[in-house]
Design a protein around this motif. Structure first.
Motif, PDB file in Angstrom:
ATOM      1  N   UNK A  96       1.779   2.035 -12.941  1.00  0.00           N
ATOM      2  CA  UNK A  96       0.435   2.476 -13.302  1.00  0.00           C
ATOM      3  C   UNK A  96       0.097   1.986 -14.715  1.00  0.00           C
ATOM      4  N   UNK A  97      -1.031   1.302 -14.840  1.00  0.00           N
ATOM      5  CA  UNK A  97      -1.472   0.794 -16.143  1.00  0.00           C
ATOM      6  C   UNK A  97      -2.725   1.506 -16.648  1.00  0.00           C
ATOM      7  N   UNK A  98      -3.362   2.296 -15.792  1.00  0.00           N
ATOM      8  CA  UNK A  98      -4.563   3.032 -16.207  1.00  0.00           C
ATOM      9  C   UNK A  98      -4.777   4.209 -15.277  1.00  0.00           C
ATOM     10  N   UNK A  99      -5.310   5.296 -15.856  1.00  0.00           N
ATOM     11  CA  UNK A  99      -5.693   6.430 -15.016  1.00  0.00           C
ATOM     12  C   UNK A  99      -6.863   7.168 -15.649  1.00  0.00           C
ATOM     13  N   UNK A 113       5.008   4.052 -15.236  1.00  0.00           N
ATOM     14  CA  UNK A 113       3.928   3.456 -16.012  1.00  0.00           C
ATOM     15  C   UNK A 113       4.331   2.129 -16.637  1.00  0.00           C
ATOM     16  N   UNK A 114       3.319   1.344 -16.964  1.00  0.00           N
ATOM     17  CA  UNK A 114       3.533   0.171 -17.803  1.00  0.00           C
ATOM     18  C   UNK A 114       3.754   0.672 -19.233  1.00  0.00           C
ATOM     19  N   UNK A 115       4.112  -0.212 -20.131  1.00  0.00           N
ATOM     20  CA  UNK A 115       4.421   0.198 -21.503  1.00  0.00           C
ATOM     21  C   UNK A 115       3.240   0.883 -22.186  1.00  0.00           C
ATOM     22  N   UNK A 116       2.038   0.381 -21.972  1.00  0.00           N
ATOM     23  CA  UNK A 116       0.818   0.989 -22.502  1.00  0.00           C
ATOM     24  C   UNK A 116      -0.088   1.344 -21.337  1.00  0.00           C
ATOM     25  N   UNK A 149       0.832  -1.207   0.000  1.00  0.00           N
ATOM     26  CA  UNK A 149       0.000   0.000   0.000  1.00  0.00           C
ATOM     27  C   UNK A 149       0.868   1.260   0.000  1.00  0.00           C
ATOM     28  N   UNK A 150       1.966   1.232   0.733  1.00  0.00           N
ATOM     29  CA  UNK A 150       2.878   2.377   0.762  1.00  0.00           C
ATOM     30  C   UNK A 150       3.488   2.599  -0.628  1.00  0.00           C
ATOM     31  N   UNK A 151       3.953   1.536  -1.265  1.00  0.00           N
ATOM     32  CA  UNK A 151       4.568   1.674  -2.588  1.00  0.00           C
ATOM     33  C   UNK A 151       3.544   2.132  -3.622  1.00  0.00           C
ATOM     34  N   UNK A 152       2.331   1.608  -3.548  1.00  0.00           N
ATOM     35  CA  UNK A 152       1.272   2.001  -4.488  1.00  0.00           C
ATOM     36  C   UNK A 152       0.977   3.490  -4.362  1.00  0.00           C
ATOM     37  N   UNK A 153       0.797   3.973  -3.148  1.00  0.00           N
ATOM     38  CA  UNK A 153       0.536   5.394  -2.932  1.00  0.00           C
ATOM     39  C   UNK A 153       1.727   6.221  -3.406  1.00  0.00           C
ATOM     40  N   UNK A 154       2.931   5.745  -3.159  1.00  0.00           N
ATOM     41  CA  UNK A 154       4.133   6.473  -3.576  1.00  0.00           C
ATOM     42  C   UNK A 154       4.199   6.604  -5.097  1.00  0.00           C
ATOM     43  N   UNK A 155       3.807   5.563  -5.832  1.00  0.00           N
ATOM     44  CA  UNK A 155       3.820   5.631  -7.299  1.00  0.00           C
ATOM     45  C   UNK A 155       2.814   6.661  -7.787  1.00  0.00           C
ATOM     46  N   UNK A 156       1.595   6.610  -7.261  1.00  0.00           N
ATOM     47  CA  UNK A 156       0.552   7.542  -7.686  1.00  0.00           C
ATOM     48  C   UNK A 156       0.981   8.986  -7.401  1.00  0.00           C
ATOM     49  N   UNK A 157       1.506   9.240  -6.223  1.00  0.00           N
ATOM     50  CA  UNK A 157       1.949  10.591  -5.878  1.00  0.00           C
ATOM     51  C   UNK A 157       3.160  11.014  -6.700  1.00  0.00           C
ATOM     52  N   UNK A 158       4.051  10.073  -7.014  1.00  0.00           N
ATOM     53  CA  UNK A 158       5.248  10.394  -7.792  1.00  0.00           C
ATOM     54  C   UNK A 158       4.912  10.822  -9.211  1.00  0.00           C
ATOM     55  N   UNK A 159       3.789  10.354  -9.734  1.00  0.00           N
ATOM     56  CA  UNK A 159       3.384  10.816 -11.069  1.00  0.00           C
ATOM     57  C   UNK A 159       3.225  12.332 -11.030  1.00  0.00           C
ATOM     58  N   UNK A 160       2.454  12.838 -10.079  1.00  0.00           N
ATOM     59  CA  UNK A 160       2.265  14.288  -9.967  1.00  0.00           C
ATOM     60  C   UNK A 160       3.575  15.005  -9.664  1.00  0.00           C
TER      61      UNK A 160
END
Length: 146
Positions: free
Chosen positions: A127-130, A37-40, A11-22
């Motif tokens: 991240x594979x979708x947003x 992100x994933x390739x697509x 959960x920590x890594x997932x939140x970190x990825x989402x926040x790191x995008x911004x």
């Protein structure tokens, strides 16, 4: 069933990825942004101005952000109220977001919700979708487009 500590680490890594995008977008670190992100990527930003949801190469997504958020334009994104759901190697994150784009002395602000899908890869969560659903804007639309 994962152990509680493994679940917390995920959960920590997932939140970190989402926040790191911004964060990577705001500092214009396009290489780091692409690595999240994933390739697509399935993207849906239709609430921002039309267009249909689509699947595109992550490189094309980041390139479009790089073009729109050029060196003269600054951005500032905030994300909060993360709700993370996990099912094995797939995670879904719902969050609320706000931010602005600034160009010269003009400002465009926005508020909305995000839905991210992440998958576990050998390199970690990616991240594979947003989906971004706009709820409110204020300011000069010319800044968003310019």
């Amino acid at each position: 069933m994962p152990k509680p500590i493994e679940l917390l680490a995920d959960m920590h890594e997932i939140k970190a990825v989402v926040d790191a995008i911004d964060n990577s977008v705001d500092v214009k670190d396009w290489e780091h942004c692409l690595s999240l992100f994933t390739e697509h990527v399935h993207v849906d930003f239709s609430s921002l101005g039309g267009g249909a949801p689509t699947v595109i190469p992550a490189a094309a997504l980041v390139a479009s952000w790089r073009t729109n958020l050029h060196e003269r334009k600054s951005s500032y994104h905030l994300r909060t109220n993360h709700e993370i759901n996990l099912d094995g190697d797939t995670a879904w994150v719902f969050s609320k977001g706000a931010g602005y784009n600034k160009l010269d002395n003009d400002l465009w602000e926005f508020w909305g919700t995000y839905e991210h899908t992440l998958v576990r890869t050998p390199a970690g969560w990616r991240c594979s979708a947003m989906v971004f659903t706009l709820t409110h804007t204020r300011g000069s639309d010319a800044v968003r487009l310019g």
